[in-house]
Design a protein around this motif. Structure first.
Motif, PDB file in Angstrom:
ATOM      1  N   ALA A  82       0.821  -1.214   0.000  1.00 25.15           N
ATOM      2  CA  ALA A  82       0.000   0.000   0.000  1.00 25.15           C
ATOM      3  C   ALA A  82       0.857   1.267   0.000  1.00 25.15           C
ATOM      4  CB  ALA A  82      -0.924  -0.010   1.215  1.00 25.15           C
ATOM      5  N   LYS A  83       2.127   1.143   0.355  1.00 26.98           N
ATOM      6  CA  LYS A  83       3.017   2.303   0.399  1.00 26.98           C
ATOM      7  C   LYS A  83       4.377   1.904  -0.170  1.00 26.98           C
ATOM      8  CE  LYS A  83       5.163   2.976   4.587  1.00 26.98           C
ATOM      9  NZ  LYS A  83       5.310   3.427   5.937  1.00 26.98           N
ATOM     10  N   PRO A  84       5.245   2.886  -0.453  1.00 26.86           N
ATOM     11  CA  PRO A  84       6.576   2.537  -0.964  1.00 26.86           C
ATOM     12  C   PRO A  84       7.264   1.544  -0.022  1.00 26.86           C
ATOM     13  CG  PRO A  84       6.214   4.888  -1.135  1.00 26.86           C
ATOM     14  CD  PRO A  84       5.062   4.330  -0.336  1.00 26.86           C
ATOM     15  N   THR A  85       7.822   0.502  -0.610  1.00 32.43           N
ATOM     16  CA  THR A  85       8.411  -0.574   0.178  1.00 32.43           C
ATOM     17  C   THR A  85       9.806  -0.898  -0.330  1.00 32.43           C
ATOM     18  OG1 THR A  85       6.213  -1.481   0.631  1.00 32.43           O
ATOM     19  CG2 THR A  85       8.082  -2.964   0.949  1.00 32.43           C
ATOM     20  N   THR A  86      10.755  -0.866   0.581  1.00 34.78           N
ATOM     21  CA  THR A  86      12.143  -1.213   0.291  1.00 34.78           C
ATOM     22  C   THR A  86      12.355  -2.650   0.767  1.00 34.78           C
ATOM     23  OG1 THR A  86      12.827   1.074   0.636  1.00 34.78           O
ATOM     24  CG2 THR A  86      14.550  -0.618   0.795  1.00 34.78           C
ATOM     25  N   ILE A  87      12.982  -3.457  -0.066  1.00 31.25           N
ATOM     26  CA  ILE A  87      13.277  -4.837   0.320  1.00 31.25           C
ATOM     27  C   ILE A  87      14.786  -5.018   0.373  1.00 31.25           C
ATOM     28  CG2 ILE A  87      13.080  -7.275  -0.309  1.00 31.25           C
ATOM     29  CD1 ILE A  87      10.354  -6.689  -1.491  1.00 31.25           C
ATOM     30  N   ILE A  88      15.244  -5.673   1.439  1.00 30.60           N
ATOM     31  CA  ILE A  88      16.666  -6.000   1.589  1.00 30.60           C
ATOM     32  C   ILE A  88      16.865  -7.396   1.010  1.00 30.60           C
ATOM     33  CG2 ILE A  88      18.570  -6.359   3.201  1.00 30.60           C
ATOM     34  CD1 ILE A  88      17.023  -4.455   5.155  1.00 30.60           C
ATOM     35  N   TYR A  89      17.676  -7.474  -0.041  1.00 32.87           N
ATOM     36  CA  TYR A  89      17.908  -8.728  -0.758  1.00 32.87           C
ATOM     37  C   TYR A  89      19.282  -9.298  -0.439  1.00 32.87           C
ATOM     38  CZ  TYR A  89      14.022  -7.166  -3.703  1.00 32.87           C
ATOM     39  OH  TYR A  89      12.805  -6.743  -4.161  1.00 32.87           O
ATOM     40  N   ASP A  90      19.387 -10.624  -0.490  1.00 36.22           N
ATOM     41  CA  ASP A  90      20.677 -11.307  -0.408  1.00 36.22           C
ATOM     42  C   ASP A  90      21.383 -11.200  -1.762  1.00 36.22           C
ATOM     43  OD1 ASP A  90      20.286 -12.242   2.212  1.00 36.22           O
ATOM     44  OD2 ASP A  90      19.364 -14.113   1.544  1.00 36.22           O
ATOM     45  N   ASP A  91      22.695 -11.231  -1.733  1.00 39.84           N
ATOM     46  CA  ASP A  91      23.537 -11.369  -2.914  1.00 39.84           C
ATOM     47  C   ASP A  91      23.305 -10.351  -4.034  1.00 39.84           C
ATOM     48  OD1 ASP A  91      24.596 -13.615  -1.601  1.00 39.84           O
ATOM     49  OD2 ASP A  91      23.110 -14.940  -2.504  1.00 39.84           O
ATOM     50  N   PRO A  92      23.506  -9.057  -3.735  1.00 41.78           N
ATOM     51  CA  PRO A  92      23.434  -8.063  -4.803  1.00 41.78           C
ATOM     52  C   PRO A  92      24.613  -8.250  -5.759  1.00 41.78           C
ATOM     53  CG  PRO A  92      24.261  -7.060  -2.793  1.00 41.78           C
ATOM     54  CD  PRO A  92      23.870  -8.466  -2.448  1.00 41.78           C
ATOM     55  N   ILE A 172      10.366  -1.159   5.271  1.00 41.41           N
ATOM     56  CA  ILE A 172      11.569  -1.935   4.946  1.00 41.41           C
ATOM     57  C   ILE A 172      11.337  -3.382   5.361  1.00 41.41           C
ATOM     58  CG2 ILE A 172      14.048  -2.253   5.315  1.00 41.41           C
ATOM     59  CD1 ILE A 172      14.270   0.732   5.898  1.00 41.41           C
ATOM     60  N   ILE A 173      11.565  -4.280   4.422  1.00 40.15           N
ATOM     61  CA  ILE A 173      11.388  -5.711   4.646  1.00 40.15           C
ATOM     62  C   ILE A 173      12.679  -6.418   4.266  1.00 40.15           C
ATOM     63  CG2 ILE A 173      10.151  -7.766   3.837  1.00 40.15           C
ATOM     64  CD1 ILE A 173       7.726  -5.901   3.355  1.00 40.15           C
ATOM     65  N   LYS A 174      13.129  -7.332   5.106  1.00 38.31           N
ATOM     66  CA  LYS A 174      14.301  -8.148   4.764  1.00 38.31           C
ATOM     67  C   LYS A 174      13.773  -9.476   4.236  1.00 38.31           C
ATOM     68  CE  LYS A 174      18.613  -9.961   6.671  1.00 38.31           C
ATOM     69  NZ  LYS A 174      19.687  -9.377   5.945  1.00 38.31           N
ATOM     70  N   LEU A 175      14.275  -9.866   3.092  1.00 39.75           N
ATOM     71  CA  LEU A 175      13.797 -11.060   2.415  1.00 39.75           C
ATOM     72  C   LEU A 175      14.991 -11.938   2.064  1.00 39.75           C
ATOM     73  CD1 LEU A 175      11.238 -12.321   1.207  1.00 39.75           C
ATOM     74  CD2 LEU A 175      11.630 -10.951  -0.826  1.00 39.75           C
ATOM     75  N   THR A 176      15.050 -13.120   2.657  1.00 41.96           N
ATOM     76  CA  THR A 176      16.182 -14.008   2.372  1.00 41.96           C
ATOM     77  C   THR A 176      15.870 -14.887   1.160  1.00 41.96           C
ATOM     78  OG1 THR A 176      15.352 -15.666   3.923  1.00 41.96           O
ATOM     79  CG2 THR A 176      16.936 -14.061   4.794  1.00 41.96           C
ATOM     80  N   LYS A 177      16.907 -15.473   0.596  1.00 46.59           N
ATOM     81  CA  LYS A 177      16.758 -16.323  -0.586  1.00 46.59           C
ATOM     82  C   LYS A 177      15.766 -17.464  -0.352  1.00 46.59           C
ATOM     83  CE  LYS A 177      21.123 -17.003  -1.365  1.00 46.59           C
ATOM     84  NZ  LYS A 177      22.450 -17.285  -1.863  1.00 46.59           N
TER      85      LYS A 177
END
Length: 186
Positions: A82-92, A172-177
């Protein structure tokens, strides 16, 4: 808007810093693949370089170019947020090393703001987006609240939306592989 995109693009290509409106708050930006420009952002913000920055991409295609493997759930999260969401990804991948956190992660947001999307699309690389304040100081709620130190520390100030009130910072959401989801900021 076209003229502002052109000027911001010229600055980014030279390794400079821009001050620009985003879909959340005013941000300091630079080329996410240029380590010297990223160092300049840390220096301007007086921020410890162990604190990670986030970057913006213009669409899912670009997201896939800079993350080794985007978990499927990321698309659903972003599609229904519903709002701007930043995701923290593994292995950039393909970004400057000093942008990547010690745990080999990177925070990325798919921009919704029209100016940001057009700028990133033309630049063809992600750009840094960090709030326009000295580390530890409050995030400016409007352009008028941005300190002189920040205004004078960047190479170009985008002349758009300067009277607009800033939105809240992104979720901000952290999302693992393996698909584990952790909410960092609602």
């Amino acid at each position: 808007m076209h003229n502002e995109i052109t000027k911001a693009l010229e600055t980014l290509k030279k390794g400079g810093l821009i001050l620009y409106p985003t879909d959340t708050v005013w941000g300091i930006g630079c080329d996410a693949t240029n380590p010297e420009a990223i160092d300049a952002v840390f220096k301007l913000k007086q921020r410890d370089d162990s604190k990670a920055l986030l970057c913006l991409v213009n669409d899912f295609k670009m997201l896939n170019e800079f993350v080794e493997e985007v978990p499927e759930v990321a698309y659903d999260i972003l599609k229904y947020a519903a709002k701007p969401t930043t995701i923290i990804y593994d292995d950039p991948i393909r970004v400057a090393e000093n942008l990547v956190a010690k745990d080999n992660t990177l925070a990325i947001r798919v921009a919704k703001d029209d100016f940001c999307k057009q700028l990133i699309r033309k630049f063809r690389r992600p750009i840094i987006s960090t709030s326009a304040n000295i580390s530890g100081a409050p995030t400016p709620k409007s352009f008028k609240e941005i300190s002189t130190q920040i205004l004078e520390g960047v190479d170009y100030v985008v002349n758009l939306h300067q009277s607009k009130k800033a939105e809240k910072p992104s979720a901000i959401i952290k999302l693992t592989k393996d698909g584990k989801v952790t909410v960092i900021r609602k």
